[in-house]
Design a protein around this motif. Structure first.
Motif, PDB file in Angstrom:
ATOM      1  N   THR A  72       6.966  42.760  36.531  1.00 16.78           N
ATOM      2  CA  THR A  72       6.706  41.531  37.269  1.00 16.78           C
ATOM      3  C   THR A  72       6.730  40.301  36.370  1.00 16.78           C
ATOM      4  OG1 THR A  72       4.329  41.843  36.966  1.00 16.78           O
ATOM      5  CG2 THR A  72       5.309  42.701  39.002  1.00 16.78           C
ATOM      6  N   ASP A  73       7.050  40.491  35.094  1.00 18.00           N
ATOM      7  CA  ASP A  73       7.034  39.378  34.156  1.00 18.00           C
ATOM      8  C   ASP A  73       8.089  39.638  33.087  1.00 18.00           C
ATOM      9  OD1 ASP A  73       6.314  37.089  32.848  1.00 18.00           O
ATOM     10  OD2 ASP A  73       4.302  37.742  32.321  1.00 18.00           O
ATOM     11  N   THR A  74       8.368  38.660  32.278  1.00 14.21           N
ATOM     12  CA  THR A  74       9.281  38.835  31.162  1.00 14.21           C
ATOM     13  C   THR A  74       8.545  39.547  30.036  1.00 14.21           C
ATOM     14  OG1 THR A  74      10.435  36.806  31.738  1.00 14.21           O
ATOM     15  CG2 THR A  74      10.750  37.635  29.497  1.00 14.21           C
ATOM     16  N   ALA A  75       9.120  40.612  29.532  1.00 12.56           N
ATOM     17  CA  ALA A  75       8.472  41.390  28.474  1.00 12.56           C
ATOM     18  C   ALA A  75       8.515  40.644  27.149  1.00 12.56           C
ATOM     19  CB  ALA A  75       9.150  42.741  28.331  1.00 12.56           C
ATOM     20  N   PRO A  98       9.826  52.282  52.781  1.00 15.37           N
ATOM     21  CA  PRO A  98      10.225  50.967  52.280  1.00 15.37           C
ATOM     22  C   PRO A  98       9.002  50.138  51.894  1.00 15.37           C
ATOM     23  CG  PRO A  98      11.431  51.496  54.277  1.00 15.37           C
ATOM     24  CD  PRO A  98      10.370  52.545  54.105  1.00 15.37           C
ATOM     25  N   GLY A  99       9.162  49.266  50.919  1.00 18.73           N
ATOM     26  CA  GLY A  99       8.080  48.393  50.507  1.00 18.73           C
ATOM     27  C   GLY A  99       8.055  48.218  49.009  1.00 18.73           C
ATOM     28  N   THR A 100       7.073  47.446  48.530  1.00 20.08           N
ATOM     29  CA  THR A 100       6.871  47.220  47.102  1.00 20.08           C
ATOM     30  C   THR A 100       5.539  47.828  46.717  1.00 20.08           C
ATOM     31  OG1 THR A 100       8.147  45.177  47.198  1.00 20.08           O
ATOM     32  CG2 THR A 100       6.673  45.449  45.314  1.00 20.08           C
ATOM     33  N   TYR A 101       5.555  48.619  45.654  1.00 18.33           N
ATOM     34  CA  TYR A 101       4.369  49.350  45.231  1.00 18.33           C
ATOM     35  C   TYR A 101       3.976  48.899  43.835  1.00 18.33           C
ATOM     36  CZ  TYR A 101       5.812  52.051  49.212  1.00 18.33           C
ATOM     37  OH  TYR A 101       6.183  52.417  50.478  1.00 18.33           O
ATOM     38  N   ALA A 102       2.801  48.328  43.695  1.00 20.68           N
ATOM     39  CA  ALA A 102       2.306  47.836  42.408  1.00 20.68           C
ATOM     40  C   ALA A 102       1.447  48.919  41.773  1.00 20.68           C
ATOM     41  CB  ALA A 102       1.522  46.551  42.601  1.00 20.68           C
ATOM     42  N   GLU A 103       2.093  49.951  41.288  1.00 24.84           N
ATOM     43  CA  GLU A 103       1.364  51.059  40.690  1.00 24.84           C
ATOM     44  C   GLU A 103       2.304  51.804  39.756  1.00 24.84           C
ATOM     45  OE1 GLU A 103       0.826  54.415  43.652  1.00 24.84           O
ATOM     46  OE2 GLU A 103       1.436  52.788  44.977  1.00 24.84           O
ATOM     47  N   VAL A 135      10.451  52.412  31.765  1.00 25.85           N
ATOM     48  CA  VAL A 135      10.489  53.844  32.093  1.00 25.85           C
ATOM     49  C   VAL A 135      10.624  54.643  30.793  1.00 25.85           C
ATOM     50  CG1 VAL A 135      11.679  55.665  33.367  1.00 25.85           C
ATOM     51  CG2 VAL A 135      11.597  53.357  34.317  1.00 25.85           C
ATOM     52  N   PRO A 136       9.510  55.006  30.140  1.00 27.05           N
ATOM     53  CA  PRO A 136       9.620  55.851  28.959  1.00 27.05           C
ATOM     54  C   PRO A 136       9.807  57.315  29.367  1.00 27.05           C
ATOM     55  CG  PRO A 136       7.329  55.295  29.320  1.00 27.05           C
ATOM     56  CD  PRO A 136       8.122  54.575  30.370  1.00 27.05           C
ATOM     57  N   ILE A 137      10.680  57.990  28.674  1.00 25.18           N
ATOM     58  CA  ILE A 137      10.954  59.405  28.952  1.00 25.18           C
ATOM     59  C   ILE A 137      10.701  60.159  27.652  1.00 25.18           C
ATOM     60  CG2 ILE A 137      12.720  61.070  29.640  1.00 25.18           C
ATOM     61  CD1 ILE A 137      14.028  58.757  31.219  1.00 25.18           C
ATOM     62  N   PRO A 173       3.048  45.095  35.694  1.00 20.32           N
ATOM     63  CA  PRO A 173       3.103  43.995  34.737  1.00 20.32           C
ATOM     64  C   PRO A 173       3.892  44.403  33.493  1.00 20.32           C
ATOM     65  CG  PRO A 173       0.956  45.024  34.702  1.00 20.32           C
ATOM     66  CD  PRO A 173       1.709  45.653  35.834  1.00 20.32           C
ATOM     67  N   HIS A 174       4.265  43.421  32.677  1.00 24.40           N
ATOM     68  CA  HIS A 174       5.122  43.681  31.529  1.00 24.40           C
ATOM     69  C   HIS A 174       4.484  44.581  30.482  1.00 24.40           C
ATOM     70  CE1 HIS A 174       2.697  40.313  30.083  1.00 24.40           C
ATOM     71  NE2 HIS A 174       2.948  40.775  28.882  1.00 24.40           N
TER      72      HIS A 174
END
Length: 75
Positions: free
Chosen positions: A53-56, A1-6, A65-67, A29-30
């Motif tokens: 984390t921001d408005t794009a 559990p947690g928030t991951y900035a990566e 999420v590009p695939i 970030p956006h």
């Protein structure tokens, strides 16, 4: 559990399994992908939440999420 900035980059078959129910968040970030999957099949993502984390900026947005040439199942 947690928030991951990566960012996560996947280029082979893998299961990404989090604790579920919004308890694990992967964010960035956006202007950056949070999860990028490329040239693979058989990737399963379960129990993870992805967010910016921001408005794009809709004119120059980067996909959350590009695939690319990949097969991904989100559960």
């Amino acid at each position: 559990p947690g928030t991951y900035a990566e960012s996560l980059v996947v280029d082979k078959d893998v299961d990404l399994i989090g604790p579920g129910q919004g308890r694990a968040v992967v964010q960035g970030p956006h202007d950056r992908n949070v999860l990028r999957v490329r040239k693979t099949k058989g990737v399963v993502v379960r129990g993870l939440t992805f967010r910016h984390t921001d408005t794009a900026d809709l004119e120059r947005r980067t996909w959350l999420v590009p695939i690319n040439e990949a097969d991904v199942a989100f559960e």
